[in-house]
Design a protein around this motif. Structure first.
Motif, PDB file in Angstrom:
ATOM      1  N   ALA A  19       6.398  -6.972  -4.522  1.00 27.76           N
ATOM      2  CA  ALA A  19       4.983  -7.130  -4.168  1.00 27.76           C
ATOM      3  C   ALA A  19       4.222  -7.843  -5.279  1.00 27.76           C
ATOM      4  O   ALA A  19       4.454  -7.580  -6.471  1.00 27.76           O
ATOM      5  N   LYS A  20       3.316  -8.726  -4.888  1.00 28.38           N
ATOM      6  CA  LYS A  20       2.445  -9.356  -5.885  1.00 28.38           C
ATOM      7  C   LYS A  20       1.432  -8.351  -6.429  1.00 28.38           C
ATOM      8  O   LYS A  20       1.059  -8.404  -7.596  1.00 28.38           O
ATOM      9  N   ASN A  21       0.996  -7.441  -5.561  1.00 29.09           N
ATOM     10  CA  ASN A  21       0.038  -6.405  -5.947  1.00 29.09           C
ATOM     11  C   ASN A  21       0.376  -5.108  -5.232  1.00 29.09           C
ATOM     12  O   ASN A  21       0.955  -5.127  -4.135  1.00 29.09           O
ATOM     13  N   VAL A  22      -0.012  -3.993  -5.832  1.00 20.01           N
ATOM     14  CA  VAL A  22       0.178  -2.675  -5.221  1.00 20.01           C
ATOM     15  C   VAL A  22      -1.153  -1.950  -5.199  1.00 20.01           C
ATOM     16  O   VAL A  22      -1.905  -1.980  -6.186  1.00 20.01           O
ATOM     17  N   ILE A  28       0.859  -1.178   0.000  1.00 20.62           N
ATOM     18  CA  ILE A  28       0.000   0.000   0.000  1.00 20.62           C
ATOM     19  C   ILE A  28       0.894   1.225   0.000  1.00 20.62           C
ATOM     20  O   ILE A  28       1.756   1.377   0.879  1.00 20.62           O
ATOM     21  N   VAL A  29       0.704   2.106  -0.979  1.00 18.12           N
ATOM     22  CA  VAL A  29       1.496   3.336  -1.066  1.00 18.12           C
ATOM     23  C   VAL A  29       0.605   4.488  -0.622  1.00 18.12           C
ATOM     24  O   VAL A  29      -0.327   4.890  -1.322  1.00 18.12           O
ATOM     25  N   ALA A  36      -3.425 -11.223   4.998  1.00 15.96           N
ATOM     26  CA  ALA A  36      -2.544 -11.050   3.852  1.00 15.96           C
ATOM     27  C   ALA A  36      -1.232 -10.399   4.291  1.00 15.96           C
ATOM     28  O   ALA A  36      -1.214  -9.529   5.161  1.00 15.96           O
ATOM     29  N   SER A  37      -0.124 -10.818   3.686  1.00 13.70           N
ATOM     30  CA  SER A  37       1.180 -10.213   3.957  1.00 13.70           C
ATOM     31  C   SER A  37       1.189  -8.826   3.323  1.00 13.70           C
ATOM     32  O   SER A  37       1.196  -8.683   2.100  1.00 13.70           O
ATOM     33  N   THR A  38       1.180  -7.786   4.167  1.00 12.47           N
ATOM     34  CA  THR A  38       0.947  -6.419   3.695  1.00 12.47           C
ATOM     35  C   THR A  38       2.017  -5.477   4.208  1.00 12.47           C
ATOM     36  O   THR A  38       2.447  -5.571   5.358  1.00 12.47           O
ATOM     37  N   GLY A  64      -7.249   6.483   2.985  1.00 14.43           N
ATOM     38  CA  GLY A  64      -7.428   5.336   2.110  1.00 14.43           C
ATOM     39  C   GLY A  64      -6.473   4.214   2.432  1.00 14.43           C
ATOM     40  O   GLY A  64      -6.860   3.037   2.502  1.00 14.43           O
ATOM     41  N   GLY A  65      -5.185   4.552   2.635  1.00 11.87           N
ATOM     42  CA  GLY A  65      -4.214   3.535   2.976  1.00 11.87           C
ATOM     43  C   GLY A  65      -4.485   2.913   4.332  1.00 11.87           C
ATOM     44  O   GLY A  65      -4.321   1.699   4.523  1.00 11.87           O
ATOM     45  N   ALA A  66      -4.906   3.731   5.294  1.00 10.99           N
ATOM     46  CA  ALA A  66      -5.172   3.232   6.645  1.00 10.99           C
ATOM     47  C   ALA A  66      -6.347   2.264   6.653  1.00 10.99           C
ATOM     48  O   ALA A  66      -6.292   1.191   7.273  1.00 10.99           O
ATOM     49  N   MET A  67      -7.434   2.642   5.990  1.00  6.95           N
ATOM     50  CA  MET A  67      -8.605   1.756   5.917  1.00  6.95           C
ATOM     51  C   MET A  67      -8.229   0.423   5.279  1.00  6.95           C
ATOM     52  O   MET A  67      -8.623  -0.650   5.753  1.00  6.95           O
ATOM     53  N   THR A  68      -7.462   0.488   4.191  1.00  8.62           N
ATOM     54  CA  THR A  68      -7.114  -0.728   3.468  1.00  8.62           C
ATOM     55  C   THR A  68      -6.144  -1.589   4.258  1.00  8.62           C
ATOM     56  O   THR A  68      -6.274  -2.817   4.294  1.00  8.62           O
ATOM     57  N   ALA A  69      -5.168  -0.967   4.909  1.00 11.86           N
ATOM     58  CA  ALA A  69      -4.234  -1.730   5.735  1.00 11.86           C
ATOM     59  C   ALA A  69      -4.972  -2.452   6.856  1.00 11.86           C
ATOM     60  O   ALA A  69      -4.693  -3.638   7.137  1.00 11.86           O
TER      61      ALA A  69
END
Length: 413
Positions: A228-231, A33-34, A52-54, A39-44
């Motif tokens: 990262a597998k996804n960003v 998460i960049v 998930a490894s984040t 937005g980043g806080a909610m998603t984290a």
């Protein structure tokens, strides 16, 4: 991009926030998460619940970008009315959008019992008042649309408004189920909980560039690489420096927080207040007995010009507070600030994948309901990364055209 000007009020409410180290070395993760804002806080936080490894990185300290200037009004209603959404996107999509906002606000209201740092999320009602008599028919139509689709709405006339507030207006819609929050505390509380749930957090870690491959993305920082597998890019308005969205519009907006009042004026349930005019003014109270007012939007300028405009624009906001509540005439602003603010031409935020960025997703919660949009995005993207289909993302597509898309064959869950 320098996002904020003036003196911001929130840091004093959390004098010793958690701090996180800077990345030094190479690491791997399922999801990077960049952005360490809302937005980043909610998603984290959401990804921490899934295991998930984040990893989350921010080039600044957590919560020091646009979320630092957020005024903390959380509403089901949007800058674009439900009636207008139905006219633009069709009934199914318009109602789906509002239902997703309603569901997200319900989840936000559950957060205080789940987080270790009090986010100061407080349930509130809202009053949307007609700025002019000409806006009354539009308000009446919106009331009928909201109630027809199961949303809480009461139509108030001039007398009823005057009986509950220091001011009166031609008409208003009164609704329940909204909230206010301290955005600085909310971001820190979400990231703190995500960190305790296994998410690795790195502050003052700037992403320099990215390499995209069939297997994922390599993010290069000053002192290490992240495989990262996804960003998920949750960079707010600074996303426009990375890629331009044709439907996005950036402006300057302004806000004040008054000094604590000796007593609250006549203000029913300390509801959130906003108006039908565009751009609009809005008002809320705070737990320490102050008033926050915002608006006076104007064309985007450089930060130096915005710095100069803070004082004059915020003096105008103070006069608007006194006009609504004459019994507090002479109230002073303790904090005055300006900030970059973003919206979209069609009234919907952007969230989801983009064909030019493989293995990547974006959260662009543009509009006056960004915290609510962040919760929607966190749910939709967490499910997507877990392999669950969320066709609602089509509604918020980054490549959508002005033409309404067919309604997703889904109901919000």
């Amino acid at each position: 991009m320098r996002l904020n000007s003036g003196q911001l009020p929130w840091e004093a409410t959390l004098p010793n926030p958690p701090v996180y180290k800077t990345l030094d070395g190479d690491i791997t993760c399922d999801c990077l998460i960049v952005g360490g804002g809302m937005g980043g806080a909610m998603t984290a936080y959401r990804l921490s619940l899934s295991g998930a490894s984040t990893v989350l990185i921010d080039k600044r300290a957590v919560a020091s970008g646009s979320s630092h200037a957020n005024t903390g009004l959380l509403q089901i209603a949007n800058d674009k009315s439900l009636t207008a959404c139905i006219n633009t996107f069709g009934e199914a999509n318009g109602v789906l959008f509002y239902k997703l906002c309603q569901q997200a606000l319900g989840k936000i209201l559950e957060l205080p019992s789940l987080l270790d740092i009090d986010p100061q999320i407080i349930p509130r009602s809202s009053l949307l008042y007609a700025s002019t008599p000409e806006d009354v028919p539009m308000l009446r139509q919106e009331h009928e649309t909201l109630t027809a689709h199961g949303f809480d709405s009461e139509f108030w006339d001039t007398d009823k408004i005057g009986a509950h507030y220091s001011f009166s207006k031609p008409a208003a819609l009164y609704s329940r189920g909204d909230a206010e929050t301290n955005p600085f505390r909310t971001v820190h509380s979400l990231i703190d909980k995500a960190h305790s749930g296994g998410v690795r957090i790195y502050e003052h870690t700037r992403a320099r560039h990215y390499e995209y491959s069939a297997d994922g993305v390599i993010c290069y920082t000053d002192h290490g690489r992240i495989f990262a597998k996804n960003v998920i890019f949750a960079m707010g308005y600074e996303t426009q420096e990375m890629k331009k969205d044709r439907g996005a519009e950036l402006i300057n907006t302004y806000a004040i927080k008054t000094r604590p009042l000796a007593s609250m004026p006549k203000w029913h349930e300390q509801s959130l207040l906003w108006e039908t005019a565009r751009p609009y003014l809005y008002f809320r109270t705070t737990p320490d007995g102050c008033i926050i007012a915002g608006g006076k939007d104007e064309q985007l300028t450089g930060p130096d010009r915005r710095d100069v405009r803070v004082l004059s624009q915020c003096q105008l906001l103070l006069k608007e507070v006194e006009a609504l509540f004459p019994e507090i005439n002479g109230v002073e602003a303790e904090f005055s600030w300006g900030a970059v603010f973003g919206s979209t031409r069609d009234g919907l935020p952007y969230m989801g994948p983009h064909p030019e960025y493989p293995h990547c997703y974006f959260i662009e919660g543009y509009g006056g309901n960004g915290t609510v949009y962040s919760m929607i995005a966190a749910d939709l993207l967490a499910d997507t990364l877990a392999g669950r289909s969320r066709p609602e993302l089509e509604l918020f597509s980054l490549t959508r055209s002005a033409k309404p898309s067919p309604a997703p064959a889904v109901q919000p869950t």
